[in-house]
Motif scaffolding. Sequence first.
Motif, PDB file in Angstrom:
ATOM      1  N   GLN A 195     -13.784  -7.794 -16.173  1.00 21.43           N
ATOM      2  CA  GLN A 195     -14.903  -7.018 -15.613  1.00 21.43           C
ATOM      3  C   GLN A 195     -15.896  -6.638 -16.693  1.00 21.43           C
ATOM      4  OE1 GLN A 195     -12.878  -3.660 -13.906  1.00 21.43           O
ATOM      5  NE2 GLN A 195     -13.106  -4.393 -11.813  1.00 21.43           N
ATOM      6  N   LYS A 252      -2.415  -2.041 -10.794  1.00 23.36           N
ATOM      7  CA  LYS A 252      -1.321  -1.201 -10.283  1.00 23.36           C
ATOM      8  C   LYS A 252      -1.888  -0.071  -9.413  1.00 23.36           C
ATOM      9  CE  LYS A 252       0.491  -0.451 -14.414  1.00 23.36           C
ATOM     10  NZ  LYS A 252      -0.358  -1.290 -15.277  1.00 23.36           N
ATOM     11  N   GLU A 253      -2.955   0.587  -9.927  1.00 26.39           N
ATOM     12  CA  GLU A 253      -3.530   1.692  -9.149  1.00 26.39           C
ATOM     13  C   GLU A 253      -4.185   1.156  -7.880  1.00 26.39           C
ATOM     14  OE1 GLU A 253      -5.628   4.698 -11.299  1.00 26.39           O
ATOM     15  OE2 GLU A 253      -6.471   5.544  -9.462  1.00 26.39           O
ATOM     16  N   LEU A 254      -4.791  -0.022  -7.989  1.00 25.03           N
ATOM     17  CA  LEU A 254      -5.423  -0.633  -6.815  1.00 25.03           C
ATOM     18  C   LEU A 254      -4.381  -0.851  -5.704  1.00 25.03           C
ATOM     19  CD1 LEU A 254      -8.294  -1.789  -6.382  1.00 25.03           C
ATOM     20  CD2 LEU A 254      -7.392  -4.020  -7.002  1.00 25.03           C
ATOM     21  N   MET A 306       0.437 -13.512  -5.626  1.00 26.04           N
ATOM     22  CA  MET A 306      -0.263 -12.246  -5.358  1.00 26.04           C
ATOM     23  C   MET A 306      -0.406 -12.017  -3.851  1.00 26.04           C
ATOM     24  SD  MET A 306      -1.327 -10.284  -7.849  1.00 26.04           S
ATOM     25  CE  MET A 306      -2.866  -9.518  -7.377  1.00 26.04           C
ATOM     26  N   GLU A 324       1.278  -5.280 -16.507  1.00 24.10           N
ATOM     27  CA  GLU A 324       0.570  -4.980 -17.746  1.00 24.10           C
ATOM     28  C   GLU A 324      -0.650  -4.130 -17.401  1.00 24.10           C
ATOM     29  OE1 GLU A 324      -0.318  -8.582 -19.891  1.00 24.10           O
ATOM     30  OE2 GLU A 324       1.724  -9.308 -19.663  1.00 24.10           O
ATOM     31  N   THR A 325      -1.260  -3.542 -18.423  1.00 27.58           N
ATOM     32  CA  THR A 325      -2.393  -2.666 -18.160  1.00 27.58           C
ATOM     33  C   THR A 325      -3.558  -3.442 -17.526  1.00 27.58           C
ATOM     34  OG1 THR A 325      -3.930  -1.111 -19.117  1.00 27.58           O
ATOM     35  CG2 THR A 325      -3.218  -2.860 -20.554  1.00 27.58           C
ATOM     36  N   ARG A 355      -9.560  -5.667 -16.128  1.00 30.58           N
ATOM     37  CA  ARG A 355     -10.610  -4.806 -16.689  1.00 30.58           C
ATOM     38  C   ARG A 355     -11.380  -5.532 -17.789  1.00 30.58           C
ATOM     39  NH1 ARG A 355      -7.277  -0.401 -17.618  1.00 30.58           N
ATOM     40  NH2 ARG A 355      -7.217   0.506 -15.551  1.00 30.58           N
ATOM     41  N   ASN A 393      -9.568  -4.869  -0.823  1.00 32.80           N
ATOM     42  CA  ASN A 393     -10.133  -4.748  -2.183  1.00 32.80           C
ATOM     43  C   ASN A 393      -9.386  -5.574  -3.195  1.00 32.80           C
ATOM     44  OD1 ASN A 393     -11.937  -2.940  -1.380  1.00 32.80           O
ATOM     45  ND2 ASN A 393     -10.825  -1.125  -2.102  1.00 32.80           N
ATOM     46  N   ILE A 394      -8.179  -5.978  -2.855  1.00 29.46           N
ATOM     47  CA  ILE A 394      -7.384  -6.745  -3.819  1.00 29.46           C
ATOM     48  C   ILE A 394      -7.765  -8.212  -3.661  1.00 29.46           C
ATOM     49  CG2 ILE A 394      -5.070  -7.315  -4.630  1.00 29.46           C
ATOM     50  CD1 ILE A 394      -4.132  -4.672  -3.355  1.00 29.46           C
ATOM     51  N   VAL A 395      -8.551  -8.685  -4.603  1.00 32.88           N
ATOM     52  CA  VAL A 395      -9.096 -10.033  -4.507  1.00 32.88           C
ATOM     53  C   VAL A 395      -8.102 -11.014  -5.110  1.00 32.88           C
ATOM     54  CG1 VAL A 395     -10.968 -11.516  -5.299  1.00 32.88           C
ATOM     55  CG2 VAL A 395     -11.411  -9.123  -4.727  1.00 32.88           C
TER      56      VAL A 395
HETATM   57  N1  LIG Z   1      -6.854  -8.331  -7.705  1.00 32.13           N
HETATM   58  C1  LIG Z   1      -7.885  -7.544  -7.987  1.00 32.13           C
HETATM   59  N2  LIG Z   1      -9.005  -7.612  -7.250  1.00 32.13           N
HETATM   60  C2  LIG Z   1     -10.056  -6.838  -7.536  1.00 32.13           C
HETATM   61  N3  LIG Z   1     -10.105  -5.964  -8.532  1.00 32.13           N
HETATM   62  C3  LIG Z   1      -9.032  -5.846  -9.293  1.00 32.13           C
HETATM   63  C4  LIG Z   1      -7.846  -6.630  -9.075  1.00 32.13           C
HETATM   64  N4  LIG Z   1      -6.941  -6.280  -9.975  1.00 32.13           N
HETATM   65  C5  LIG Z   1      -7.489  -5.322 -10.735  1.00 32.13           C
HETATM   66  N5  LIG Z   1      -8.754  -5.064 -10.332  1.00 32.13           N
HETATM   67  C6  LIG Z   1      -9.687  -4.105 -10.919  1.00 32.13           C
HETATM   68  O1  LIG Z   1      -9.352  -3.994 -12.295  1.00 32.13           O
HETATM   69  C7  LIG Z   1      -9.451  -2.643 -12.731  1.00 32.13           C
HETATM   70  C8  LIG Z   1      -8.104  -2.187 -13.246  1.00 32.13           C
HETATM   71  O2  LIG Z   1      -7.215  -2.045 -12.121  1.00 32.13           O
HETATM   72  P1  LIG Z   1      -6.177  -0.831 -12.037  1.00 32.13           P
HETATM   73  O3  LIG Z   1      -6.783   0.439 -12.569  1.00 32.13           O
HETATM   74  O4  LIG Z   1      -5.625  -0.817 -10.666  1.00 32.13           O
HETATM   75  O5  LIG Z   1      -5.118  -1.372 -13.072  1.00 32.13           O
HETATM   76  P2  LIG Z   1      -3.806  -0.658 -13.631  1.00 32.13           P
HETATM   77  O6  LIG Z   1      -2.774  -1.727 -13.701  1.00 32.13           O
HETATM   78  O7  LIG Z   1      -3.503   0.566 -12.835  1.00 32.13           O
HETATM   79  O8  LIG Z   1      -4.283  -0.293 -15.082  1.00 32.13           O
HETATM   80  P3  LIG Z   1      -3.619   0.763 -16.132  1.00 32.13           P
HETATM   81  O9  LIG Z   1      -2.221   0.321 -16.393  1.00 32.13           O
HETATM   82  O10 LIG Z   1      -4.476   0.592 -17.345  1.00 32.13           O
HETATM   83  O11 LIG Z   1      -3.730   2.103 -15.498  1.00 32.13           O
HETATM   84  C9  LIG Z   1      -9.924  -1.837 -11.549  1.00 32.13           C
HETATM   85  O12 LIG Z   1     -11.318  -1.682 -11.621  1.00 32.13           O
HETATM   86  C10 LIG Z   1      -9.538  -2.692 -10.353  1.00 32.13           C
HETATM   87  O13 LIG Z   1     -10.398  -2.469  -9.277  1.00 32.13           O
END
Ligand SMILES: Nc1ncnc2c1ncn2[C@@H]1O[C@H](COP(=O)(O)OP(=O)(O)OP(=O)(O)O)[C@@H](O)[C@H]1O
Length: 495
Positions: A401, A213-215, A186, A208-209, A398, A178-180
Amino acid sequence: MPKSLHKTLVSWIGGNDLKAVGHEPAGPIWSTLKNIQFDAVKLLYAYPYEQVAPYIALLECHTDIAIEACEVSLSSPVNFGEIYLAVEPCLARLASKGTEISILLSPGTPAMQAVWILLGKTKFSAVFYQSSLEKGVEKVRIPFELAAEFVPSISVISDNKFRALADSRVPINAAFDNIVTQNPSMLLLKQQAQMLAERHVPVLIYGETGTGKELFARAIHNASPRREKPFIALNCGAIPEELIDSTLFGHKKGAFTGAVADRSGVFQQADGGTLFLDEFGELSPQSQVRLLRVLQEGRLVPVGSDAEHPVDVRIITATHRNLMEAVAGGQFREDLFYRVAVGVLHLPPLRARQGDLSLLADVVLKAQGGQDSVFLGKKLSAEAKKIILQHPWRGNVRELQSTLVRAALWSAGVNITGAELQQALFTMPEREPELLNHDVSQGVDLNDLMGELAAHYIQNAMAHTGQNKTKAAKLLGLKSQQTLSNWIEKYGIEQ
Ligand SMILES: Nc1ncnc2c1ncn2[C@@H]1O[C@H](COP(=O)(O)OP(=O)(O)OP(=O)(O)O)[C@@H](O)[C@H]1O
């Protein structure tokens, strides 16, 4: 009494050490050598030799002990695999000679520190030191045993396995699909995350937000032996202080007003699996103490209960804050930091991921098509792609997206035009710099403001050039090193 062991200090050379050149030696390495008696010092460096040579020469003038410096070629200072491969043989050689190894943790990146701690607490028994301006040189007590508490199987993970995992040809586990990305740093992070997934070590993810990170946390869980058990995510920054204990550890009915029934906390919900604590740096000092106790003891007591419950979760934490700085500034507990920062991953912002924008845009549109037929078959026109590539994304996937979803919603045909994409972009108003925001009617001190501006750029230029005044003067458009010194003196700029 004859000395039985040769006592050697091992350290990376860091930016603060190199700043010493041209003055008295300073920085963590010199402070440590001045304060603690060693027989030899072994230094590793990833900076160019020209930058390091004057520093080593300066050290040699100030100490009699043997200094050995060794250049290490790293593709990135946060590349765990390469750092491991550089550090492990160095420690192994010292250990084979019966050397008493002391490691200075302060210089270097968090990845370098994590590898020091992993190796110094497991394969080699090392004494750790750190040096800071505030506290001077201190022996670091790392109050847990990695080998016993976190990686019981460390002894059976052979060097070859570790090397193979560090090798980028290792196939990526499907959990990471899922991590594109096609960005080299990366791709490496995906490899490193995979290495961490296989081992029961806590992971700290910086970014950064919206950088994923959650992915990453989910992918680590899905690639780990805990994949069949729950993955529970909690945003620590979103929970009011008075509810944090019950959210983390659960509560008994009647424990406080509103506790109408027993409730389990996220630790219990994640039992046997992974607990992802997002915005970890936002935890209050009180919550940090309670969490540390639970992690140390491996047991928790729900609010209002007497019964202890064993804790079996893998902790993955994430933050956008520089926790090392928060530790240095006293806002974050050092012992908790070292407990969670064993495997550290730094996710770059979107703007730094060359090659990913276009790829992510296509994947996002396709994924959206799978969710809602309105988006089915939508494509970006060449002009729309160009706008995406040129837009200064602030770091956030985000943001990309939601822009694409908006553009797709508004687009009349299959192809999203440049104009439709432009319309979907939110442009943030530029913040006026503080320096230009003073109210003249209240009076301003122009000399002070000029000094502030001069200090900002002069200190930056000096840091950038390794404190080389001639080069810094050139960068700042000043005639000579002497002109730069005049500015420094005129505005009393600290160096
Ligand atoms: N490399 C990636 N490939 C595909 N989708 C991604 C990638 N990086 C982030 N995303 C998508 O971007 C969105 C934000 O990712 P995620 O929630 O993991 O970020 P985060 O760093 O945890 O954000 P926050 O700090 O706001 O909680 C999600 O929908 C995630 O699927």
